[in-house]
Design an enzyme around this catalytic site. Structure first.
Site, PDB file in Angstrom:
ATOM      1  N   HIS A  62      27.697 -17.921   1.392  1.00 52.18           N
ATOM      2  CA  HIS A  62      29.045 -17.337   0.958  1.00 52.18           C
ATOM      3  C   HIS A  62      30.126 -16.867   3.464  1.00 52.18           C
ATOM      4  O   HIS A  62      29.252 -16.490   3.649  1.00 52.18           O
ATOM      5  CB  HIS A  62      29.108 -15.589   1.311  1.00 52.18           C
ATOM      6  CG  HIS A  62      28.553 -15.506  -0.533  1.00 52.18           C
ATOM      7  ND1 HIS A  62      28.991 -14.463  -1.323  1.00 52.18           N
ATOM      8  CD2 HIS A  62      27.839 -16.488  -1.067  1.00 52.18           C
ATOM      9  CE1 HIS A  62      28.408 -14.644  -2.024  1.00 52.18           C
ATOM     10  NE2 HIS A  62      27.749 -16.172  -2.293  1.00 52.18           N
ATOM     11  N   GLU A  64      32.049 -14.627   3.935  1.00 49.36           N
ATOM     12  CA  GLU A  64      30.939 -13.487   5.372  1.00 49.36           C
ATOM     13  C   GLU A  64      29.891 -13.196   5.839  1.00 49.36           C
ATOM     14  O   GLU A  64      29.222 -12.940   7.394  1.00 49.36           O
ATOM     15  CB  GLU A  64      31.230 -12.065   4.240  1.00 49.36           C
ATOM     16  CG  GLU A  64      32.333 -11.825   3.811  1.00 49.36           C
ATOM     17  CD  GLU A  64      32.454 -12.103   2.517  1.00 49.36           C
ATOM     18  OE1 GLU A  64      33.190 -11.219   1.722  1.00 49.36           O
ATOM     19  OE2 GLU A  64      31.960 -13.550   1.165  1.00 49.36           O
ATOM     20  N   CYS A  92      31.537  -9.113  -2.047  1.00 51.78           N
ATOM     21  CA  CYS A  92      30.184  -9.224  -2.693  1.00 51.78           C
ATOM     22  C   CYS A  92      28.618  -8.493  -2.985  1.00 51.78           C
ATOM     23  O   CYS A  92      29.090  -7.779  -1.028  1.00 51.78           O
ATOM     24  CB  CYS A  92      29.844 -10.590  -3.493  1.00 51.78           C
ATOM     25  SG  CYS A  92      28.589 -11.537  -2.305  1.00 51.78           S
ATOM     26  N   CYS A  95      27.138  -9.563   0.046  1.00 56.77           N
ATOM     27  CA  CYS A  95      27.908  -9.194   1.351  1.00 56.77           C
ATOM     28  C   CYS A  95      28.122  -8.178   1.864  1.00 56.77           C
ATOM     29  O   CYS A  95      27.871  -7.616   2.852  1.00 56.77           O
ATOM     30  CB  CYS A  95      29.298 -10.340   2.027  1.00 56.77           C
ATOM     31  SG  CYS A  95      28.626 -12.293   1.343  1.00 56.77           S
TER      32      CYS A  95
END
Length: 162
Positions: A62, A64, A92, A95
């Protein structure tokens, strides 16, 4: 969402524009266009990231997480106190957990993610008193641009699948 100082608002808009640039990098490799930028307290970019799950065959790829890894390597420390993460879409659970571990101070995101977001949508982790660290969260920065990018991606994907 608006900072008290207009200079801060201009800086925030500039950083989120950089996160949108990262999101467009994800788009170029056919990933969901989410981009992130980690900024130091003195206004230096410490880390950048965009979604790379499919490209890297990595479920943790992801935006992040990529930005945190980039910053931790540059700083030679996994703790990143005082930093601000700018991300185009609400983080999410995975993260947000990584942001807590890194001791990020603030998260600024563009749009909510009602199915996965944990900074106010699905859960409200920044206000959970059980965590020893709290992350300040601001939302809605350049929301229209962030939303347009995501909607365009999914519209194109649905068109290709039909």
């Amino acid at each position: 969402m608006v900072p008290e100082n207009p200079a801060d608002e201009n800086a925030d808009r500039s950083w989120m524009a950089e996160a949108l640039t990262e999101a467009r990098c994800a788009l170029k490799i056919d990933e969901i266009p989410v981009g992130a930028l980690l900024v130091s307290p003195d206004g230096r970019i410490l880390g950048r990231g965009h979604n790379q799950r499919l490209h890297a065959l990595d479920p943790t790829g992801h935006a992040e997480i990529i930005a945190l890894r980039d910053a931790a390597l540059r700083q030679k420390n996994y703790r990143l106190p005082g930093t601000t993460l700018y991300v185009t879409v609400e983080p999410c659970l995975m993260c947000f957990g990584a942001l807590l571990e890194a001791r990020v101070e603030t998260v600024v995101f563009g749009i909510r993610e009602p199915r996965w977001g944990v900074a106010g949508s699905l859960y409200d982790l920044q206000n959970d008193p059980r965590f020893p660290h709290r992350i300040r969260v601001r939302e809605g920065l350049l929301a229209e641009e962030c939303r347009a990018l995501i909607q365009s991606f999914f519209r194109t994907r649905r068109f290709r699948e039909n």
